[in-house]
Every structure is written in structure tokens, then in C-alpha cells.
Design a protein around this motif. Structure first.
Motif, PDB file in Angstrom:
ATOM      1  N   SER A  49       0.817  -1.209   0.000  1.00  0.00           N
ATOM      2  CA  SER A  49       0.000   0.000   0.000  1.00  0.00           C
ATOM      3  C   SER A  49       0.850   1.258   0.000  1.00  0.00           C
ATOM      4  N   LYS A  50       1.980   1.223   0.689  1.00  0.00           N
ATOM      5  CA  LYS A  50       2.859   2.393   0.753  1.00  0.00           C
ATOM      6  C   LYS A  50       3.392   2.748  -0.625  1.00  0.00           C
ATOM      7  N   ASP A  51       3.628   1.748  -1.460  1.00  0.00           N
ATOM      8  CA  ASP A  51       4.219   1.965  -2.775  1.00  0.00           C
ATOM      9  C   ASP A  51       3.177   2.125  -3.882  1.00  0.00           C
ATOM     10  N   ASN A  52       1.922   1.801  -3.600  1.00  0.00           N
ATOM     11  CA  ASN A  52       0.904   1.787  -4.637  1.00  0.00           C
ATOM     12  C   ASN A  52      -0.406   2.386  -4.108  1.00  0.00           C
ATOM     13  N   PRO A  53      -0.653   3.676  -4.343  1.00  0.00           N
ATOM     14  CA  PRO A  53      -1.877   4.313  -3.839  1.00  0.00           C
ATOM     15  C   PRO A  53      -3.157   3.653  -4.350  1.00  0.00           C
ATOM     16  N   VAL A  54      -3.134   3.138  -5.593  1.00  0.00           N
ATOM     17  CA  VAL A  54      -4.320   2.465  -6.134  1.00  0.00           C
ATOM     18  C   VAL A  54      -4.631   1.226  -5.308  1.00  0.00           C
ATOM     19  N   MET A  91      -3.721   0.695  -2.247  1.00  0.00           N
ATOM     20  CA  MET A  91      -4.137   1.139  -0.919  1.00  0.00           C
ATOM     21  C   MET A  91      -5.619   1.495  -0.911  1.00  0.00           C
ATOM     22  N   ALA A  92      -6.074   2.241  -1.922  1.00  0.00           N
ATOM     23  CA  ALA A  92      -7.478   2.637  -1.994  1.00  0.00           C
ATOM     24  C   ALA A  92      -8.387   1.418  -2.137  1.00  0.00           C
ATOM     25  N   LEU A  93      -7.953   0.424  -2.903  1.00  0.00           N
ATOM     26  CA  LEU A  93      -8.739  -0.804  -3.063  1.00  0.00           C
ATOM     27  C   LEU A  93      -8.839  -1.565  -1.746  1.00  0.00           C
ATOM     28  N   VAL A  94      -7.726  -1.654  -1.030  1.00  0.00           N
ATOM     29  CA  VAL A  94      -7.713  -2.360   0.256  1.00  0.00           C
ATOM     30  C   VAL A  94      -8.626  -1.660   1.261  1.00  0.00           C
ATOM     31  N   ILE A  95      -8.534  -0.333   1.319  1.00  0.00           N
ATOM     32  CA  ILE A  95      -9.365   0.423   2.257  1.00  0.00           C
ATOM     33  C   ILE A  95     -10.848   0.274   1.901  1.00  0.00           C
ATOM     34  N   LEU A 128      -9.736   6.229  -4.772  1.00  0.00           N
ATOM     35  CA  LEU A 128      -9.377   5.246  -5.801  1.00  0.00           C
ATOM     36  C   LEU A 128      -9.315   5.903  -7.179  1.00  0.00           C
ATOM     37  N   VAL A 129     -10.321   6.691  -7.507  1.00  0.00           N
ATOM     38  CA  VAL A 129     -10.335   7.375  -8.804  1.00  0.00           C
ATOM     39  C   VAL A 129      -9.159   8.348  -8.901  1.00  0.00           C
ATOM     40  N   MET A 130      -8.905   9.094  -7.830  1.00  0.00           N
ATOM     41  CA  MET A 130      -7.805  10.058  -7.826  1.00  0.00           C
ATOM     42  C   MET A 130      -6.459   9.352  -7.979  1.00  0.00           C
ATOM     43  N   ALA A 131      -6.307   8.216  -7.298  1.00  0.00           N
ATOM     44  CA  ALA A 131      -5.053   7.458  -7.383  1.00  0.00           C
ATOM     45  C   ALA A 131      -4.841   6.912  -8.793  1.00  0.00           C
TER      46      ALA A 131
END
Length: 259
Positions: free
Chosen positions: A13-18, A20-24, A218-221
Motif C-alpha cells: 500500500s505504501k508503494d501503490n496508492p491504487v 491502498m485505496a482498493l484495500v481500504i 481510488l479514482v484520484m489514485a
């Protein structure tokens, strides 16, 4: 066992904002599916048997909602004016990058506009708290992601104003690095107040707010990835700046007569 499952998620998640957003989004969805009464409990904090959702009558909460609607619109208008001005004034590239301006505007169009309002709010049919029989309305309570078919349009799942509240975090792209920490906390306070206001009004559940935040993130990432130096489509920030310069030069050649 849990560490073995969680640590890779945190590291990725730290390296991939997309990611991270999916996980959240997945974690929030699971939370509210397992604990649907959490929505009812939070909304009930703002509900009175005698006054209903009393915050709707509050001068402060009414003004707060107006601010939450007006501020993002003014910022979007400013960004659009910047993009137009940037066509004719290349020196403005020092203020805001084309990539960041496009990320913010497209997040509103694709995230808040298309995904949140047109797809989810108009087709999932989740009745707002004030419309449910728990809080004096006519429709039954429905859980997240359940296509209920109660409300017909502009329904509860998810929150459009919550999405726009989270969108304010995108302004951190435009803030100098030295100011980002304090800017983050200022935006967090206002975004939380604007979003909490929708729960206090009986317009949305907590899950509507939090999932609107994560889906907008998610969209922003995704857009940030598309307009980054590693863009899979080649839409790097530098190419966008060059394309904008060329478009501006072409427009000037058509509109401005040669001297």
C-alpha cells in the motif's frame, strides 16, 4: 499469522496508492457488512424522537453545509480558468502543473460525477436515514452494496458531498512541500466537518461517507498513475505541458492576427 497477512498489505500500500485505496474500500465494505448496525448507531446520535434530525434546524450546520457545497465549486472554477489562461500564458506553468489540474477536475467528473452520483446514488436504491422506518420514514434500512430498490434517484449510497469533501485532499498536490503537513490537517478538519454534517442532517450513513471517501481516493489514485512519470499511456506531466503549449500556440495563431 495475522502479521504475515497484514504486513505485505501495508508494504504494498505504501508503494501503490491504487492498491491502498482498493484495500481500504474492501476493508470498509467488509466492516459495514459485518456490523450493519454501526450505521444505525452513529445516525442515532443525531436523532431525537421529538425533533428528528435536529441539526437540520441549526443555523451553524446549515451554514456549514453551504460552505461544503460552495468551496469546492469555487476551486473547480478557479482550476478551469487556470487551464484556459495557461493556454495563452505559458509562464503560468510555475504555479500549477497541467497534470495536477487535470487530476483534480477529472476526479470530480469521473469520481464524484460518474461513479458516485450517476452509477451508485441513482441505481443502488439505498434510502437515506431520514427516509427509513428506523428514523420515522417509510423505507426499510438496507446494507452497503445491496441494491435495495427503495429510493429511486439521488439516494443514500454513497455520498456526493462526502466525495467532494475528500476531493479537497487533492489540493495537497498544489501546496508547496513545506506546507503540506499543516495543510493536510486543515483539510482533514474541514472535510470531516462537511461529511459529518451529512450524517447529522439524516442525509447519509457513516458507511456512505467513508466509502465515498475511499472510492474518490481510488479514482484520484488511478488518475495520478495515468498522469505520472510512469504513465502507461505516455501522459507524463512534461508531455501534458508540451501539449498544452502547442494547443495554446495553435489557438493564438488562429485568433491573434499577425502584426
Amino acid at each position: 499469522m495475522m502479521d504475515a497477512l497484514i504486513k505485505p498489505l501495508i508494504r504494498e500500500s505504501k508503494d501503490n496508492p491504487v492498491y491502498m485505496a482498493l484495500v481500504i474500500t474492501g476493508a470498509l465494505s467488509l466492516l459495514f457488512l459485518l456490523l450493519p448496525t454501526l450505521d444505525l448507531w452513529v445516525s442515532n446520535l443525531f436523532f431525537s424522537e421529538t425533533d428528528g434530525f435536529w441539526a437540520k434546524q441549526s443555523w451553524f450546520f446549515q451554514r456549514l453545509r453551504r460552505m461544503g457545497i460552495l468551496w469546492p465549486r469555487l476551486i473547480i472554477l478557479g482550476l478551469l480558468l487556470f487551464l484556459v489562461a495557461r493556454l495563452f500564458a505559458p509562464q503560468l506553468r510555475k504555479l500549477i502543473s497541467i497534470a495536477h489540474a487535470l487530476i483534480l477536475i477529472l476526479t470530480v467528473l469521473l469520481g464524484t460525477g460518474l461513479l458516485v452520483n450517476l452509477v451508485l446514488k441513482d441505481h443502488w436504491g439505498r434510502a437515506r436515514p431520514i427516509q427509513t422506518d428506523v428514523f420515522g420514514g417509510q423505507w426499510p434500512f438496507s446494507e452497503v452494496w445491496l441494491i435495495a430498490g427503495n429510493c429511486e434517484k439521488n439516494c443514500s449510497f454513497v455520498s456526493g458531498e462526502g466525495s467532494m469533501s475528500f476531493w479537497l485532499f487533492g489540493l495537497l498536490f498544489l501546496v508547496p512541500l513545506a506546507w503540506r503537513k499543516v495543510s493536510f490537517w486543515i483539510i482533514l478538519i474541514f472535510a470531516s466537518l462537511f461529511s459529518l454534517n451529512r450524517i447529522a442532517f439524516g442525509g447519509h450513513y457513516l458507511s456512505d461517507i467513508l466509502l465515498s471517501w475511499s472510492l474518490t481516493a481510488l479514482v484520484m489514485a488511478l488518475l495520478y498513475h495515468l498522469f505520472s512519470d510512469k504513465s502507461p499511456l505516455g501522459w507524463t506531466p512534461e508531455r501534458l505541458e508540451t501539449a498544452w503549449d502547442r494547443a495554446g500556440a495553435w489557438l493564438c495563431s488562429k485568433w491573434v492576427p499577425p502584426s
